[in-house]
Scaffold this motif. Sequence first.
Motif, PDB file in Angstrom:
ATOM      1  N   LEU A  74       0.844  -1.193   0.000  1.00  0.00           N
ATOM      2  CA  LEU A  74       0.000   0.000   0.000  1.00  0.00           C
ATOM      3  C   LEU A  74       0.877   1.240   0.000  1.00  0.00           C
ATOM      4  O   LEU A  74       1.673   1.452   0.906  1.00  0.00           O
ATOM      5  CB  LEU A  74      -0.911  -0.018   1.229  1.00  0.00           C
ATOM      6  CG  LEU A  74      -1.842   1.180   1.420  1.00  0.00           C
ATOM      7  CD1 LEU A  74      -2.843   1.279   0.279  1.00  0.00           C
ATOM      8  CD2 LEU A  74      -2.568   1.062   2.763  1.00  0.00           C
ATOM      9  N   LEU A  75       0.730   2.058  -1.048  1.00  0.00           N
ATOM     10  CA  LEU A  75       1.517   3.284  -1.150  1.00  0.00           C
ATOM     11  C   LEU A  75       0.832   4.467  -0.472  1.00  0.00           C
ATOM     12  O   LEU A  75       1.489   5.309   0.134  1.00  0.00           O
ATOM     13  CB  LEU A  75       1.752   3.639  -2.629  1.00  0.00           C
ATOM     14  CG  LEU A  75       2.607   2.677  -3.443  1.00  0.00           C
ATOM     15  CD1 LEU A  75       2.658   3.139  -4.891  1.00  0.00           C
ATOM     16  CD2 LEU A  75       4.012   2.581  -2.865  1.00  0.00           C
ATOM     17  N   GLU A  76      -0.489   4.539  -0.599  1.00  0.00           N
ATOM     18  CA  GLU A  76      -1.205   5.706  -0.089  1.00  0.00           C
ATOM     19  C   GLU A  76      -2.636   5.308   0.227  1.00  0.00           C
ATOM     20  O   GLU A  76      -3.271   4.553  -0.511  1.00  0.00           O
ATOM     21  CB  GLU A  76      -1.191   6.830  -1.120  1.00  0.00           C
ATOM     22  CG  GLU A  76      -1.873   8.103  -0.658  1.00  0.00           C
ATOM     23  CD  GLU A  76      -1.738   9.245  -1.657  1.00  0.00           C
ATOM     24  OE1 GLU A  76      -2.409  10.267  -1.451  1.00  0.00           O
ATOM     25  OE2 GLU A  76      -0.988   9.096  -2.630  1.00  0.00           O
ATOM     26  N   PHE A  77      -3.152   5.834   1.348  1.00  0.00           N
ATOM     27  CA  PHE A  77      -4.546   5.612   1.711  1.00  0.00           C
ATOM     28  C   PHE A  77      -5.147   6.934   2.163  1.00  0.00           C
ATOM     29  O   PHE A  77      -4.580   7.621   3.002  1.00  0.00           O
ATOM     30  CB  PHE A  77      -4.670   4.578   2.831  1.00  0.00           C
ATOM     31  CG  PHE A  77      -6.093   4.311   3.239  1.00  0.00           C
ATOM     32  CD1 PHE A  77      -6.904   3.504   2.453  1.00  0.00           C
ATOM     33  CD2 PHE A  77      -6.630   4.874   4.383  1.00  0.00           C
ATOM     34  CE1 PHE A  77      -8.222   3.257   2.804  1.00  0.00           C
ATOM     35  CE2 PHE A  77      -7.939   4.638   4.750  1.00  0.00           C
ATOM     36  CZ  PHE A  77      -8.737   3.828   3.958  1.00  0.00           C
ATOM     37  N   GLU A  78      -6.282   7.298   1.586  1.00  0.00           N
ATOM     38  CA  GLU A  78      -6.984   8.530   1.965  1.00  0.00           C
ATOM     39  C   GLU A  78      -8.395   8.181   2.380  1.00  0.00           C
ATOM     40  O   GLU A  78      -9.149   7.570   1.613  1.00  0.00           O
ATOM     41  CB  GLU A  78      -7.023   9.533   0.814  1.00  0.00           C
ATOM     42  CG  GLU A  78      -7.753  10.814   1.189  1.00  0.00           C
ATOM     43  CD  GLU A  78      -7.640  11.920   0.153  1.00  0.00           C
ATOM     44  OE1 GLU A  78      -8.368  12.914   0.286  1.00  0.00           O
ATOM     45  OE2 GLU A  78      -6.831  11.771  -0.778  1.00  0.00           O
ATOM     46  N   SER A  79      -8.762   8.576   3.602  1.00  0.00           N
ATOM     47  CA  SER A  79     -10.098   8.291   4.116  1.00  0.00           C
ATOM     48  C   SER A  79     -10.980   9.530   4.138  1.00  0.00           C
ATOM     49  O   SER A  79     -12.063   9.509   4.721  1.00  0.00           O
ATOM     50  CB  SER A  79     -10.001   7.698   5.527  1.00  0.00           C
ATOM     51  OG  SER A  79      -9.322   8.586   6.401  1.00  0.00           O
ATOM     52  N   PHE A  80     -10.534  10.599   3.528  1.00  0.00           N
ATOM     53  CA  PHE A  80     -11.319  11.826   3.374  1.00  0.00           C
ATOM     54  C   PHE A  80     -11.736  12.434   4.705  1.00  0.00           C
ATOM     55  O   PHE A  80     -12.856  12.924   4.863  1.00  0.00           O
ATOM     56  CB  PHE A  80     -12.548  11.571   2.489  1.00  0.00           C
ATOM     57  CG  PHE A  80     -12.185  11.089   1.116  1.00  0.00           C
ATOM     58  CD1 PHE A  80     -11.624  11.946   0.192  1.00  0.00           C
ATOM     59  CD2 PHE A  80     -12.386   9.773   0.760  1.00  0.00           C
ATOM     60  CE1 PHE A  80     -11.274  11.503  -1.073  1.00  0.00           C
ATOM     61  CE2 PHE A  80     -12.031   9.308  -0.499  1.00  0.00           C
ATOM     62  CZ  PHE A  80     -11.472  10.185  -1.418  1.00  0.00           C
ATOM     63  N   THR A  81     -10.826  12.377   5.671  1.00  0.00           N
ATOM     64  CA  THR A  81     -11.079  13.016   6.960  1.00  0.00           C
ATOM     65  C   THR A  81     -10.549  14.448   6.997  1.00  0.00           C
ATOM     66  O   THR A  81     -10.858  15.188   7.918  1.00  0.00           O
ATOM     67  CB  THR A  81     -10.416  12.220   8.096  1.00  0.00           C
ATOM     68  OG1 THR A  81      -9.007  12.102   7.829  1.00  0.00           O
ATOM     69  CG2 THR A  81     -11.020  10.831   8.208  1.00  0.00           C
TER      70      THR A  81
END
Length: 251
Positions: free
Chosen positions: A73-80
């Motif tokens: 996993l390079l990047e994770f965005e949960s829109f917080t």
Amino acid sequence: MARWGIALVALAGCDVVFNADHVYECPLDDDDCDELRDRVDPCPADPGDDADEDRDGVGDECDPNVGVPNDSLLEFESFTESGNAWTARGEATWEMDRSALVLGVGAVERMVPANIQPTVEVVFDATFPTDVGSVGVFVASKSSTGIPLECRVEHHADGDDLVMLVGDPAAGQPFEAGRARQLPGKPGDRLRIYGSQLANFDIRCRARYGRNDTVSVDWVFFTAPADLDTVGFRVDNASAKYGSLAIYTTQ
């Protein structure tokens, strides 16, 4: 030529988890509310993700290549966050709402660190107010051609299709590179879209509603590793509540 890989990501779970012994208040960095922080979670957007068949640290629930032990996993965005990195692509109506990016009209995009042969995964809820509409995820390499490649779910009264498109709708009719009819599951379930460049350099779109089996379409075109530096979302006669964006690599 646009360089990319998509894939389309789990809409987060709850704000609070209850059981007989304790109350767990989900922090912002636990998107699926499973008591594992995103940075150590094998699938940050999927609760109950302990299984990892190929032991690459990416759980089977979200692994873009189960059985291939090279994914990370390079990047994770949960829109917080506030969403300042996202901008409208032409005319668009969107907002950040309770750990989600809600897109009602048009398209939004943001730059991402340049990645080679990535897989993009997006999970979201889609709403279709009429019998015809579409939601999609697109990628592009603005450092090269800037022409987007898009994995799109087209909604029809008799069933939904997964479509791969090449080209920018703003510049004319995009080319349809592939189509898979009758997407498993039903609208109203959480929708997940993937886009990847495979080991042989083919491009693949995959999608599913809920936990149903995925359908996919391939495009045999590239003969070298692709790259991407832009990711975006697009709706047409629809709205979508994007819960998370994940970018994986198989290197």
